[in-house]
Design an enzyme around this catalytic site. Structure first.
Site, mmCIF file in Angstrom:
data_model
loop_
_atom_site.group_PDB
_atom_site.id
_atom_site.type_symbol
_atom_site.label_atom_id
_atom_site.label_comp_id
_atom_site.label_asym_id
_atom_site.label_seq_id
_atom_site.Cartn_x
_atom_site.Cartn_y
_atom_site.Cartn_z
ATOM 1 N N ARG A 79 0.844 -1.191 0.000
ATOM 2 C CA ARG A 79 0.000 0.000 0.000
ATOM 3 C C ARG A 79 0.884 1.247 0.000
ATOM 4 N NH1 ARG A 79 -3.303 2.587 4.878
ATOM 5 N NH2 ARG A 79 -4.150 4.367 3.729
ATOM 6 N N HIS A 86 -3.575 10.962 1.149
ATOM 7 C CA HIS A 86 -2.971 10.597 2.435
ATOM 8 C C HIS A 86 -2.330 11.848 3.037
ATOM 9 C CE1 HIS A 86 -1.373 6.942 4.800
ATOM 10 N NE2 HIS A 86 -1.156 8.025 5.534
ATOM 11 N N GLU A 131 -7.931 7.714 6.738
ATOM 12 C CA GLU A 131 -8.317 8.193 8.060
ATOM 13 C C GLU A 131 -8.873 9.622 8.100
ATOM 14 O OE1 GLU A 131 -5.115 5.585 10.695
ATOM 15 O OE2 GLU A 131 -4.767 7.743 10.409
ATOM 16 N N ASN A 176 -7.474 0.696 10.062
ATOM 17 C CA ASN A 176 -6.155 0.998 10.607
ATOM 18 C C ASN A 176 -6.252 0.869 12.124
ATOM 19 O OD1 ASN A 176 -5.539 1.640 7.981
ATOM 20 N ND2 ASN A 176 -5.150 3.814 8.359
ATOM 21 N N TYR A 193 -4.348 0.362 15.839
ATOM 22 C CA TYR A 193 -3.084 0.472 16.561
ATOM 23 C C TYR A 193 -3.190 0.210 18.058
ATOM 24 C CZ TYR A 193 -0.826 2.439 12.423
ATOM 25 O OH TYR A 193 -0.296 2.611 11.162
ATOM 26 N N GLU A 209 -3.647 -1.021 8.094
ATOM 27 C CA GLU A 209 -2.475 -0.641 8.886
ATOM 28 C C GLU A 209 -2.565 -1.296 10.254
ATOM 29 O OE1 GLU A 209 -1.642 3.551 9.311
ATOM 30 O OE2 GLU A 209 -2.153 3.979 7.225
#
Length: 531
Positions: free
Chosen positions: A122, A167, A213, A353, A355, A434
């Site tokens: 990506r 992005h 995002e 994504n 985390y 991600e």
């Protein structure tokens, strides 16, 4: 007879002695194991074959974070170029003028991907490079050539390109002329940009991400001042201009409509070329109630709606989450009936994504004060859903800390966020776009030995596999990141990469995690990260 009885008695004593010794041995092993687990990470038996056939494994980067070459081959000045040169904006005073020099070393990086055994990569298209002046200028053919080389060389090696269109980066001219994403004019600029991407690369690219995002972009650019244009208002910050209660809603609204229009354009004109798929990615923290009280349970659900569902509900159901409609007044924009139809089911899969995880506390029925580094200001505002989020409960952290203040290691959060998406969106296809670990500062003494990153990915993958076994339709997993890079306003401090970049030379040095990922993708089982 007496001799036989004596022999039998001795045998019983010997058997009893063996049992006692065996139990002692087991106890010693148990204590040793407990001690080991308290000092070292537990090994996790996870391998590629635990995932469905055709499951995509890859890594991710973005243009501004790795390319460099900001003044080369016709690229224009971007919003981030300007932001980086304002003193105090970047934690370590750095910039991305060179970054990882991917612009000149892309072939080396593609060979690294191939050596790892990746099946997906990506990356993003730099808006400032492809369309230096947007609709006021032409397409930069040198940029087309650069991205064509990346795409073609990936495909030759059996690596699927995942292309992100936006992005965080765009020509600074847009901000200067009409205020960037606060203006509806940005929608038209974006659609033009997306169309040029589809025209030039759509015959080979199967996976498209329209926005990375939007929930984080609006937060950091219009509340926390961590992204340009760094607008805000109290209590979020003390900026010269901005309205943190309203502007993030406007920005996300413009992004969602731009996505929907680009999705229609793609499906009408380009999708059939490679049977392509298009989506958006959202930053997806998992939230757990701070206490067992009903109000905190409601707050955790509200946090998920105000963060995760904020961008996804409109793209699947055609409107913002009812939880947001309940607490926002007229400041939450409305979609017209035509826009609702355009938005509904405008994604082919959900990009996640993920985390970490946080605790959530209700701020409607109780007061909330931000008194730790892992909480954020404004918890008592509608823009935050009247939810206080933190990584601590009674002074105890929700998981092991990382190099980012709110990114705690909570592997079960992966399974829980996947389950949440599965239930809310009727098990629509998902891809983890991600997932990564940032090293603590004191781990940087040996930049190539990163067992904690290995254990992070092993444990998160184990919970992802569990979610899949329970029926979740997840189709891929991308590591953030292929290599250490420019982490936005944090500069080069946080390190997420599988590869370390040497100072001065920028040579790519594989970390232990790169070796683990290669072994994992070759379907080897246990990997001793502590040896």
């Amino acid at each position: 007879m007496r001799g036989a009885q004596s022999s039998t008695g001795q045998m019983k004593k010997l058997k009893l002695t063996c049992i006692v010794l065996l139990n002692c041995f087991i106890l010693i092993l148990s204590e040793t194991s407990t001690l080991k687990s308290s000092t070292d990470e537990e090994e996790i038996d996870i391998k590629r074959s635990d995932f469905p056939p055709g499951f995509l494994f890859g890594a991710a980067t973005s243009a501004y974070q790795v390319e460099g070459a900001v003044l080369e081959d016709g690229r224009s000045i971007s919003n981030w170029d300007v932001f980086c040169y304002i003193e105090g904006n970047i934690a370590d005073g750095s910039n991305a003028d060179v970054a990882d020099d991917h612009y000149h070393r892309y072939m080396e990086d593609i060979e690294i991907m191939n050596s790892l055994g990746l099946t997906a990569y990506r990356f993003s298209i730099s808006w400032s490079r492809l369309l230096p002046r947007g609709r006021l200028g032409g397409v930069n053919e040198l940029a087309v050539l650069f991205y064509n080389k990346i795409i073609d060389n990936l495909l030759i090696r059996g690596i699927q390109p995942f292309v992100t269109i936006f992005h965080n980066e765009f020509p600074q001219e847009f901000e200067d002329r009409f205020g960037g994403w606060l203006s509806h004019l940005m929608q038209e600029e974006y659609i033009h940009f997306a169309e040029k991407c589809f025209e030039n690369f759509g015959d080979r690219v199967k996976y498209w991400i329209t926005f990375n995002e939007p929930n984080v972009y609006s937060d950091f650019a219009y509340e926390r001042t961590g992204f340009p244009p760094a607008r805000c208002s109290p209590p979020f910050g003390n900026c010269a201009i901005g309205n943190s209660d309203v502007e993030p809603l406007i920005v996300v609204h413009n992004m969602l409509l731009a996505h929907a229009k680009a999705a229609k354009l793609y499906r009408d004109n380009f999708k059939s070329k490679v049977d392509g798929e298009l989506s958006i990615t959202v930053n997806a923290f998992m939230y757990f109630p701070l206490t067992d009280g009903e109000k905190d349970k409601e707050a955790a659900n509200r946090a998920l709606a105000f963060n995760f569902a904020w961008a996804l509900d409109p793209l699947i159901f055609g409107d913002y989450p009812p939880e947001m409609r309940k607490y926002h007044g007229s400041e939450l924009p409305r979609f017209s009936s035509e826009e609702t139809e355009l938005l509904r089911e405008s994604i082919d899969f959900i990009g996640i994504n993920h985390y970490g995880s946080l605790y959530a506390k209700d701020c409607i029925h109780s007061s909330c004060l931000c008194n730790s580094s892992s909480c954020s200001k404004g918890s008592d505002r509608a823009i935050r859903g009247f939810v206080y989020t933190t990584g601590e409960q009674d002074g105890v952290q929700i998981g092991k800390p990382t190099g980012m203040p709110r990114f705690f290691v909570v592997p079960r959060g992966m399974e829980d966020i996947i389950r949440y998406a599965k239930e809310r969106y009727h098990n629509k296809a998902m891809i983890v776009t991600e997932n990564g670990y940032s090293s603590l500062a004191n781990e940087d003494d040996n930049l190539q030995h990163d067992p904690k990153r290995v254990h992070f990915h092993q444990s998160y993958l184990a919970y992802l596999a569990k979610a899949i076994r329970e029926g979740a339709d997840v189709r891929g997993y991308l590591v953030w990141s292929l290599m250490d890079n420019f982490e936005w306003s944090s500069g080069y401090g946080p390190k997420f990469g599988l590869y370390y970049l040497q100072n001065q030379t920028l040579n790519r040095i594989p970390k232990l995690s790169a070796t683990w990922y290669r072994h994992f993708l070759a379907n080897f089982s246990l990997f001793d990260a502590n040896s």
